[in-house]
Write an enzyme that holds these catalytic residues in place. Structure first.
Site, PDB file in Angstrom:
ATOM      1  N   GLU A 439       0.699  -1.458  -0.010  1.00  0.00           N
ATOM      2  CA  GLU A 439       0.214   0.178   0.313  1.00  0.00           C
ATOM      3  C   GLU A 439       1.286   1.620   0.114  1.00  0.00           C
ATOM      4  O   GLU A 439       0.557   1.953   0.732  1.00  0.00           O
ATOM      5  CB  GLU A 439      -0.951  -0.130   1.605  1.00  0.00           C
ATOM      6  N   GLY A 440       2.039   1.550  -1.105  1.00  0.00           N
ATOM      7  CA  GLY A 440       2.906   2.245  -0.549  1.00  0.00           C
ATOM      8  C   GLY A 440       3.681   2.343   0.311  1.00  0.00           C
ATOM      9  O   GLY A 440       3.944   2.167   1.384  1.00  0.00           O
TER      10      GLY A 440
END
Length: 580
Positions: A439-440
């Site tokens: 997620e990043g």
């Protein structure tokens, strides 16, 4: 691998003190979150996780997900456990009541995932991704899409995925090449033909749910280049008929499963869409606004990934405690009795255990403080929503980095037995390693903090957070000093520092900020316990909080030089010199 027992008392303390669940329950929206209900959910999901998900953790690691003739198979027991998860309603905790959800605070949904993930992180990625799909469709889907897909996603009968990454487009999502062609006539008029390949799709194919709802980023014809030209499409594994029944299979398939360091029971798929030119999808939201829609699901997903740091730390801690009590070796230094003792009696092992406990509890405190701010934002408190936005990169980055640290200490406590697979301690370390990437990456989280988040309210939002800590830590000079240093660094970053300087110091600054907030929340817990809350923790919490305030907080203050040194040294060598 040792049994898992949910840390119910510490969770309830964090939910009450850090999330402020009683205050949330005063609102009309969350009125059902009464004390008895909260306790029943936390205790109930803890028992469920220990009984159904935890026993599958080791077999899931050893056997993993297998792709056979296009079908993903899971080890024995996974299907029955997921059926029970759906039947008992754990997937629906925070979803809208109009679609069969229970409408409870996000905080309680976080607790469900925390318990399930501590029991079995790889398995819990399945419901975690579904929660994200629900968020995206709820906020951006049409009424028809909500009616067709939300009820069974909410119940868990169907699962959801997030499809961003392509071989050439990782963190730079704007480089993706998947396409969507409008269908002008025929059975699927008004929909789109999707074509492309996506990689790293968590639970992209499996047989546990009746249908899989893929949310896929793709480009329309003539779309602008980069991230401005991305749209979001809903692509079901099976077409859904007008009466809600399942139709034929869509033109999509799992090409292969990745062979990974950990989370082996989670099928990480290479997905191919439209091999036969007949993959049908529906536009979600407006054209070329797909990234905004996807980030709706990513924000809460980042909190839940931060929770994975808590999850794996808790499981590693429990295993280390069992081993430290069981393993007998050497007399305690300086003791008159020279008989060997359990290693938990040795000072350095004590140091490691107290550190593991303190870090795990502090991560949990930060997790529920963040979720409580998100819930207040849902109730219309804009300041709380903004504070929640600031906290997201902290819990995601510091939480997942610290989860690895705690799992590593757990291996150290096992000694050589921790480095061999038979004990199971190594699995926690391997499983934990993906979370700082999900997620990043954590570097992206830190960059988000020092660029976008520090700019909220012209810097006032972050400054007020640190000022609140300084004010409340009037009797804790080390914590107050850390928060003051964070505020000063933030002011420098927004003023004299170049963008390169900010980014060069972003990771240590993010760590400093997270430790400051986590220390504040541990201080609040300590005061609550000393005032009579959570009698079961009366002996433990003051010690773990004291350790965090006296050991972890000063360590974070020591990161000031790294946060403020700037980028010049990093670029003192050319790329050629640096890489040899």
């Amino acid at each position: 691998m040792t049994p898992f027992t949910a840390p119910t008392q510490d969770q309830l303390l964090a939910i009450k003190v850090n999330a402020g669940i009683a205050e949330l329950g005063q609102s009309e929206k969350f009125a059902a979150a009464e004390p008895d209900m909260v306790e029943a959910i936390v205790e109930g999901v803890g028992v469920f996780a220990a009984g159904e998900f935890a026993p599958l953790n080791r077999i899931g690691d050893l056997e993993g997900a297998q792709l056979e003739n296009g079908v993903v198979r899971l080890p024995a027991g996974f299907e029955a456990a997921y059926e029970q998860y759906v039947a008992q309603g754990w997937n629906s905790i925070a979803s809208p009541t109009e679609f069969g959800g229970q409408g409870l605070p996000f905080t309680l949904a976080c607790n469900v995932l925390e318990n399930l993930g501590a029991a079995n992180m790889a398995f819990t990625l399945l419901p975690m991704l579904s929660v994200g799909a629900i968020e995206a469709i709820e906020h951006h889907g049409s009424d028809a899409q909500k009616a067709a897909y939300m009820p069974k996603l909410v119940s868990g009968e169907w699962s959801g995925t997030m499809n961003l990454t392509e071989p050439q487009a990782g963190s730079d999502v704007g480089a993706l090449r998947a396409t969507a062609e409008p269908i002008e006539a025929g059975e699927h008029a008004g929909k789109y033909r999707i074509h492309g390949q996506k990689i790293y799709i968590t639970w992209g194919e499996h047989e546990l749910a009746g249908n899989i709802i893929h949310l896929v980023l793709a480009r329309l014809p003539g779309a602008p280049e980069g991230s401005r030209g991305i749209s979001l499409f809903l692509v079901p594994k099976y077409h859904v008929n007008a009466d809600g029944s399942l139709g034929s299979r869509n033109d999509l398939r799992c090409v292969s499963l990745e062979h990974k360091l950990g989370i082996n029971a989670s099928p990480t798929c290479v997905m191919s869409y439209g091999d036969k030119g007949e993959c049908i999808g529906e536009l979600v939201g407006a054209e070329n606004r797909g990234l905004a829609a996807m980030f709706t699901m990513m924000n809460n997903a980042r909190i839940n990934v931060g929770s994975q740091g808590v999850q794996i730390a808790e499981r590693a801690l429990q295993q280390a405690l069992y081993y430290a009590n069981d393993r007998v070796q050497s007399a305690r230094a300086g003791a008159a009795d020279r008989d060997p003792v359990a290693i938990v009696e040795h000072p350095d092992v004590r140091r490691m255990i107290v550190r593991m406990k303190s870090l795990t509890e502090a991560m949990r405190a930060l997790l529920y403080y963040t979720s409580g701010q998100v819930d207040r934002g849902t109730l219309g408190d804009d300041d709380a929503a903004m504070r929640g936005d600031i906290l997201v990169p902290m819990i995601k980055a510091w939480g997942t980095d610290t989860g690895i640290d705690v799992a590593s200490i757990g291996i150290q406590i096992h000694g050589g037995m921790g480095f061999v697979e038979e004990t199971g301690a190594a699995q926690h370390y391997r499983d934990a390693r993906i979370a700082p990437i999900y997620e990043g990456t954590n570097g992206i989280q830190a960059a988000d903090l020092v660029t976008r988040k520090l700019g909220l309210e012209n810097g006032a939002a972050y400054a007020v957070l640190m000022a609140d800590i300084v004010k409340d830590a009037h009797d804790e000079p080390a914590l107050a000093n850390l928060a003051s240093e964070c505020a000063a660094i933030a002011e420098w970053m927004r003023g004299a520092a170049s963008l390169d300087d900010r980014l060069a110091g972003s990771v240590p600054f993010c760590t400093m900020s997270a430790v400051a907030v986590a220390g504040w929340q541990m201080l609040r817990q300590k005061r609550a316990v000393e005032s009579g809350s959570a009698p079961a923790l009366a002996a433990i919490k003051p010690v773990t909080a004291r350790y965090f305030l006296d050991h972890i907080v000063p360590e974070a203050t020591g990161l000031k030089a790294a946060a403020t040194d700037g980028a010049a040294l990093l670029y003192a060598l050319s790329a050629e010199q640096l890489t040899g």
